[in-house]
Design a protein around this motif. Structure first.
Motif, PDB file in Angstrom:
ATOM      1  N   UNK A  90     -23.396  -5.634 -30.922  1.00 15.45           N
ATOM      2  CA  UNK A  90     -22.350  -5.974 -31.873  1.00 15.45           C
ATOM      3  C   UNK A  90     -22.280  -4.943 -32.993  1.00 15.45           C
ATOM      4  N   UNK A  91     -23.425  -4.498 -33.490  1.00 15.71           N
ATOM      5  CA  UNK A  91     -23.430  -3.481 -34.543  1.00 15.71           C
ATOM      6  C   UNK A  91     -22.836  -2.172 -34.032  1.00 15.71           C
ATOM      7  N   UNK A  92     -23.217  -1.770 -32.839  1.00 17.15           N
ATOM      8  CA  UNK A  92     -22.673  -0.541 -32.255  1.00 17.15           C
ATOM      9  C   UNK A  92     -21.176  -0.686 -32.024  1.00 17.15           C
ATOM     10  N   UNK A  93     -20.752  -1.857 -31.567  1.00 18.07           N
ATOM     11  CA  UNK A  93     -19.335  -2.092 -31.310  1.00 18.07           C
ATOM     12  C   UNK A  93     -18.506  -1.967 -32.581  1.00 18.07           C
ATOM     13  N   UNK A  94     -19.024  -2.486 -33.675  1.00 23.23           N
ATOM     14  CA  UNK A  94     -18.290  -2.383 -34.943  1.00 23.23           C
ATOM     15  C   UNK A  94     -18.222  -0.925 -35.410  1.00 23.23           C
ATOM     16  N   UNK A  95     -19.289  -0.184 -35.202  1.00 22.21           N
ATOM     17  CA  UNK A  95     -19.272   1.250 -35.513  1.00 22.21           C
ATOM     18  C   UNK A  95     -18.219   1.944 -34.647  1.00 22.21           C
ATOM     19  N   UNK A  96     -18.172   1.585 -33.374  1.00 22.43           N
ATOM     20  CA  UNK A  96     -17.225   2.207 -32.453  1.00 22.43           C
ATOM     21  C   UNK A  96     -15.788   1.955 -32.887  1.00 22.43           C
ATOM     22  N   UNK A  97     -15.480   0.710 -33.195  1.00 24.13           N
ATOM     23  CA  UNK A  97     -14.116   0.397 -33.607  1.00 24.13           C
ATOM     24  C   UNK A  97     -13.753   1.141 -34.889  1.00 24.13           C
ATOM     25  N   UNK A  98     -14.655   1.185 -35.841  1.00 22.90           N
ATOM     26  CA  UNK A  98     -14.396   1.874 -37.105  1.00 22.90           C
ATOM     27  C   UNK A  98     -14.241   3.377 -36.909  1.00 22.90           C
ATOM     28  N   UNK A  99     -14.856   3.910 -35.844  1.00 24.94           N
ATOM     29  CA  UNK A  99     -14.809   5.347 -35.574  1.00 24.94           C
ATOM     30  C   UNK A  99     -13.547   5.766 -34.826  1.00 24.94           C
ATOM     31  N   UNK A 100     -12.771   4.798 -34.367  1.00 24.18           N
ATOM     32  CA  UNK A 100     -11.551   5.124 -33.637  1.00 24.18           C
ATOM     33  C   UNK A 100     -11.674   5.079 -32.132  1.00 24.18           C
ATOM     34  N   UNK A 101     -12.753   4.486 -31.635  1.00 23.75           N
ATOM     35  CA  UNK A 101     -12.917   4.326 -30.189  1.00 23.75           C
ATOM     36  C   UNK A 101     -11.804   3.419 -29.662  1.00 23.75           C
ATOM     37  N   UNK A 102     -11.209   3.801 -28.510  1.00 23.74           N
ATOM     38  CA  UNK A 102     -10.030   3.101 -27.996  1.00 23.74           C
ATOM     39  C   UNK A 102     -10.376   1.904 -27.126  1.00 23.74           C
ATOM     40  N   UNK A 103     -11.554   1.893 -26.519  1.00 26.90           N
ATOM     41  CA  UNK A 103     -11.982   0.765 -25.686  1.00 26.90           C
ATOM     42  C   UNK A 103     -13.492   0.853 -25.507  1.00 26.90           C
ATOM     43  N   UNK A 104     -14.107  -0.301 -25.291  1.00 27.65           N
ATOM     44  CA  UNK A 104     -15.561  -0.385 -25.205  1.00 27.65           C
ATOM     45  C   UNK A 104     -15.959  -1.121 -23.934  1.00 27.65           C
ATOM     46  N   UNK A 105     -16.826  -0.490 -23.121  1.00 27.56           N
ATOM     47  CA  UNK A 105     -17.397  -1.147 -21.943  1.00 27.56           C
ATOM     48  C   UNK A 105     -18.846  -1.516 -22.240  1.00 27.56           C
ATOM     49  N   UNK A 106     -19.225  -2.734 -21.873  1.00 29.33           N
ATOM     50  CA  UNK A 106     -20.586  -3.214 -22.132  1.00 29.33           C
ATOM     51  C   UNK A 106     -21.208  -3.709 -20.840  1.00 29.33           C
ATOM     52  N   UNK A 107     -22.363  -3.133 -20.499  1.00 32.54           N
ATOM     53  CA  UNK A 107     -23.167  -3.644 -19.392  1.00 32.54           C
ATOM     54  C   UNK A 107     -24.067  -4.743 -19.956  1.00 32.54           C
ATOM     55  N   UNK A 108     -24.059  -5.890 -19.320  1.00 30.58           N
ATOM     56  CA  UNK A 108     -24.750  -7.054 -19.853  1.00 30.58           C
ATOM     57  C   UNK A 108     -26.252  -7.069 -19.637  1.00 30.58           C
ATOM     58  N   UNK A 109     -26.885  -5.931 -19.795  1.00 29.91           N
ATOM     59  CA  UNK A 109     -28.343  -5.825 -19.731  1.00 29.91           C
ATOM     60  C   UNK A 109     -28.816  -4.901 -20.845  1.00 29.91           C
ATOM     61  N   UNK A 110     -30.078  -5.068 -21.235  1.00 31.25           N
ATOM     62  CA  UNK A 110     -30.690  -4.098 -22.139  1.00 31.25           C
ATOM     63  C   UNK A 110     -31.176  -2.903 -21.330  1.00 31.25           C
ATOM     64  N   UNK A 111     -31.530  -1.837 -22.041  1.00 29.72           N
ATOM     65  CA  UNK A 111     -32.058  -0.666 -21.341  1.00 29.72           C
ATOM     66  C   UNK A 111     -33.346  -1.020 -20.616  1.00 29.72           C
ATOM     67  N   UNK A 112     -34.202  -1.824 -21.233  1.00 29.14           N
ATOM     68  CA  UNK A 112     -35.479  -2.183 -20.620  1.00 29.14           C
ATOM     69  C   UNK A 112     -35.292  -2.874 -19.271  1.00 29.14           C
ATOM     70  N   UNK A 113     -34.205  -3.590 -19.108  1.00 28.03           N
ATOM     71  CA  UNK A 113     -33.962  -4.302 -17.860  1.00 28.03           C
ATOM     72  C   UNK A 113     -33.570  -3.369 -16.718  1.00 28.03           C
TER      73      UNK A 113
END
Length: 332
Positions: A152-175
């Motif tokens: 969520x924090x990264x997503x808000x940074x992305x939107x504020x930075x002008x990112x046009x769309x966001x894809x999220x994989x529903x796992x953490x890196x550790x997984x």
């Protein structure tokens, strides 16, 4: 769903996968119903742009627009230059990789490792968005570890930075790719953003695509591993989302013809020797769960030239069609 000026229809996308989503596979998936196909990860380091591997990854001749090219790296200025270079070479969308969990990528602090440094994320996104006049998208995971979920924090940074769309994989890196993807984090992000959100992770059927869209509120789904050996999954998902109708699985004759066309495209794109070698993993995926697939793979993987690989593949599927045991002794 739109990414910048581009309508994405149907709202099912091919995920970027290193060593898989090359141009032959992207063209095939696009023809079979994918609304957008994202390229393999390309390096931002200009020292490697002229290698044969990078040249092939940056080859977009004949691809239908919008061409989406994924870049990876850690230095904002270098990422900005890579974005400009790829736009000059045909990219119409630039995708930034902050989702790859591979050790060799994360050990260089690229891919999903970047999620551990939110200030650096902001600098990279702002630099790339500023550098190009095409839409910039971002792919992330839910976080680095279960106790460090910061999508969520990264997503808000992305939107504020002008990112046009966001894809999220529903796992953490550790997984990595183990366990099951979770969608609550994606739903939380979607509820907080105005830009399009794309849900990724374990989307392996039309019904699952519809369930994930409903559960997350996402604007689209992204399919990765489930498309390996099953590129027709895109048309099946598209039809189900549009009409609720479940398309039947393709018959053996159609699978054979799709596979033979895919092999020929690989041979033409990479050259015979490398094309035959790269095709072997795809042959394994297409033959998965089919009768006597292990024996088929053992034989076809010994084929050293394009003609033999095509002949063995055709003979195997023709035998399945005729309902007779494949003659592997003769093939060998």
């Amino acid at each position: 769903m739109r990414i910048g000026p581009y309508p994405i229809e149907p709202r099912v996308l091919l995920a970027p996968m290193a060593g898989v989503t090359d141009k032959p596979f992207r063209l095939l998936c696009k023809r079979l119903g994918a609304g957008l196909c994202v390229s393999e990860m390309t390096t931002s380091d200009p020292r490697f742009w002229n290698t044969r591997k990078s040249q092939r990854r940056m080859d977009h001749a004949g691809e239908p627009d919008p061409v989406s090219v994924q870049i990876a790296g850690t230095v904002p200025e270098v990422m900005a230059e890579a974005a400009k270079y790829n736009v000059d070479h045909g990219a119409r969308i630039i995708d930034i990789n902050m989702g790859c969990p591979a050790k060799k990528v994360c050990n260089a602090w690229a891919g999903s490792a970047l999620m551990r440094d939110e200030a650096l994320v902001a600098r990279i996104l702002e630099a790339v968005v500023k550098a190009v006049d095409v839409p910039v998208t971002l792919k992330i995971r839910t976080g680095w570890a279960p106790d460090r979920k910061n999508a969520l924090a990264i997503a808000r940074i992305a939107e504020a930075s002008g990112i046009a769309a966001l894809a999220i994989h529903g796992r953490t890196r550790d997984q990595m790719y183990t366990g099951q993807a979770e969608y609550d984090t994606i739903a939380e992000v979607k509820a907080a953003l105005r830009i399009p959100v794309i849900a990724n992770g374990d989307v392996d059927s039309p019904e699952k695509a519809e369930q994930v869209l409903r559960r997350t509120g996402a604007d689209a789904v992204m399919v990765g591993r489930a498309a390996q050996g099953r590129p027709w999954i895109f048309r099946a998902i598209a039809r189900y989302l549009a009409t609720g109708e479940r398309l039947p699985e393709p018959g053996l004759a159609e699978v054979r013809d799709i596979l033979l066309g895919h092999l020929q495209a690989l041979h033409a794109f990479y050259g015979e020797e490398q094309g035959v070698r790269i095709a072997r993993k795809h042959l394994g995926w297409y033959a998965r769960d089919r009768p006597e697939n292990a024996a088929f793979r053992a034989v076809v993987n010994r084929a050293g030239d394009a003609e033999s690989q095509l002949r063995l593949t055709r003979d195997y599927f023709d035998a399945l069609l005729a309902g007779v045991p494949p003659d592997f002794a003769a093939a060998a």
